[in-house]
Design a protein around this motif. Structure first.
Motif, PDB file in Angstrom:
ATOM      1  N   ALA A 237       0.835  -1.221   0.000  1.00  0.00           N
ATOM      2  CA  ALA A 237       0.000   0.000   0.000  1.00  0.00           C
ATOM      3  C   ALA A 237       0.863   1.261   0.000  1.00  0.00           C
ATOM      4  CB  ALA A 237      -0.921  -0.005   1.214  1.00  0.00           C
ATOM      5  N   ASN A 238       2.104   1.159   0.486  1.00  0.00           N
ATOM      6  CA  ASN A 238       2.983   2.340   0.501  1.00  0.00           C
ATOM      7  C   ASN A 238       3.216   2.901  -0.898  1.00  0.00           C
ATOM      8  OD1 ASN A 238       3.404   2.490   3.279  1.00  0.00           O
ATOM      9  ND2 ASN A 238       5.091   1.033   3.233  1.00  0.00           N
ATOM     10  N   LEU A 239       3.186   2.032  -1.909  1.00  0.00           N
ATOM     11  CA  LEU A 239       3.443   2.498  -3.278  1.00  0.00           C
ATOM     12  C   LEU A 239       2.353   3.436  -3.761  1.00  0.00           C
ATOM     13  CD1 LEU A 239       4.735  -0.650  -5.214  1.00  0.00           C
ATOM     14  CD2 LEU A 239       6.061   1.174  -4.179  1.00  0.00           C
ATOM     15  N   THR A 240       1.152   3.291  -3.191  1.00  0.00           N
ATOM     16  CA  THR A 240       0.026   4.087  -3.694  1.00  0.00           C
ATOM     17  C   THR A 240       0.004   5.498  -3.098  1.00  0.00           C
ATOM     18  OG1 THR A 240      -1.418   3.245  -1.943  1.00  0.00           O
ATOM     19  CG2 THR A 240      -1.383   2.013  -4.009  1.00  0.00           C
ATOM     20  N   ARG A 241       0.928   5.796  -2.179  1.00  0.00           N
ATOM     21  CA  ARG A 241       0.936   7.137  -1.573  1.00  0.00           C
ATOM     22  C   ARG A 241       1.186   8.219  -2.614  1.00  0.00           C
ATOM     23  NH1 ARG A 241       4.748   5.506   1.894  1.00  0.00           N
ATOM     24  NH2 ARG A 241       6.056   7.194   1.140  1.00  0.00           N
ATOM     25  N   ASN A 242       2.120   7.938  -3.538  1.00  0.00           N
ATOM     26  CA  ASN A 242       2.419   8.916  -4.592  1.00  0.00           C
ATOM     27  C   ASN A 242       2.367   8.234  -5.956  1.00  0.00           C
ATOM     28  OD1 ASN A 242       3.090  11.427  -3.114  1.00  0.00           O
ATOM     29  ND2 ASN A 242       4.652  10.133  -2.189  1.00  0.00           N
TER      30      ASN A 242
END
Length: 340
Positions: A237-242
């Protein structure tokens, strides 16, 4: 400071500002935020030279510049030392990992921790069995015609296997089988253990030969690699932050990460527990991961490499902090699994 050193300081300033703000960086901002001791005109000239050499580029819609893969590579290669973890961070890592109850828990915790520390996707490879050693093999008689084998390796891996014997055996016979198995296997590398187990039925006394054949057949399957359980992944999910860090390709990045073979290849380079390896953008073999950077390291201890671990994130990442976190977590995981 000569011209080359000054240009590198300008590049370093662009990397730092772009990583933290995600905005292209102009010469005015560099002069205001970074004490380089030179005029705006000099910074503009240095930026023009860096752009000409392919270290920075100008996005179409902006007056500022952003680092290229080549620029990040120069920056990473010139990182003389990694940003050290604070004593508090190191204590937190250690206490979190030491609370683990078994190998699976150690790996799950490691991935969760690494994803939190770096705010990227974390991945860890299970200790490869080929490098593991049999510590002990317990044989438990569940019923007169059924045994449970508990295989324990030096990396803390525990496999439970059921063997239906097709006939009843005595407790005494079970004890003799346990003794034979441990005399043959304890302290052996898994690869060697598999071939030694295959020879056991021929060496067993005639009255135990059929039982030993069934036990050996079950064991050999367990001593050979289980490719389906090679990886633990966390923090996707961290990849979807930016999403902007992956122009048009975030879905492809996520799909590539689901391909275990692709990720195992990324970690294949991580064969040294003391060296952090960084692959930036186009340096990645997998086409779908060319908008990412991969920071990886081997983990283990006492000269034994158990596997690889690392993080996958955008090329716009805090390289110094990420590299330090990957190295710190790998050190503690290696220490815990090798009992140091």
């Amino acid at each position: 400071m000569n011209a080359d050193e000054r240009r590198f300081e300008v590049l370093r300033a662009i990397v730092a500002d772009y990583v933290s703000n995600h905005e292209p960086v102009g010469s005015k901002a560099i002069v205001e935020r970074h004490n380089l001791g030179v005029s705006s005109a000099t910074v503009r000239n240095d930026m023009a030279a860096l752009e000409e050499d392919g270290y920075i580029t100008q996005p179409h819609t902006s007056a500022g510049r952003v680092p290229t893969d080549k620029g990040y590579r120069l920056f990473v290669d010139r990182l003389s030392e990694l940003k050290p973890m604070s004593p508090a961070e190191r204590r937190a890592i250690q206490s979190f990992l030491e609370g683990a109850i078994d190998l699976d828990d150690v790996l799950r915790r490691s991935v969760r921790l690494l994803a939190q520390l770096t705010r990227q996707v974390a991945v860890i490879q299970y200790p490869t069995l080929t490098r593991s050693t049999v510590r002990h093999l317990e044989v438990v008689q569940i019923t007169p015609a059924r045994l449970m084998l508990v295989l324990i390796t030096d990396t803390g891996r525990v496999d439970q296997l059921m063997v239906d014997l097709g006939d009843v055996i005595t407790e005494d016979a079970t004890g003799r089988i346990r003794t034979m198995l441990n005399a043959t296997l304890a302290g052996q590398r898994m690869t060697v253990a598999a071939s030694k187990v295959a020879e056991l039925p021929e060496q067993a006394p005639s009255e135990l030969r059929d039982v030993m054949l069934r036990v050996a057949t079950t064991l050999v399957e367990s001593l050979v690699e289980h490719p389906e359980e090679r990886l633990v992944l966390g923090g996707t999910a961290n990849l979807t932050r930016n999403v902007g860090d992956f122009p048009g390709s975030l879905r492809r990045v996520l799909e590539a990460l689901e391909e275990q073979v692709v990720v195992l290849k990324l970690l294949a380079a991580a064969h040294d527990p003391s060296t952090v390896t960084v692959h930036i953008g186009g340096e990645n073999e997998a086409e779908d991961l060319r908008s990412t950077s991969v920071v990886s390291i081997g983990y283990g201890g006492g000269g034994t490499l158990l596997g690889g671990m690392g993080v996958v994130g955008p090329t716009r990442m805090d390289y110094a902090g990420t590299m330090a976190a990957v190295r710190a977590v790998a050190t503690y995981v290696g220490n815990i699994l090798t009992g140091r």
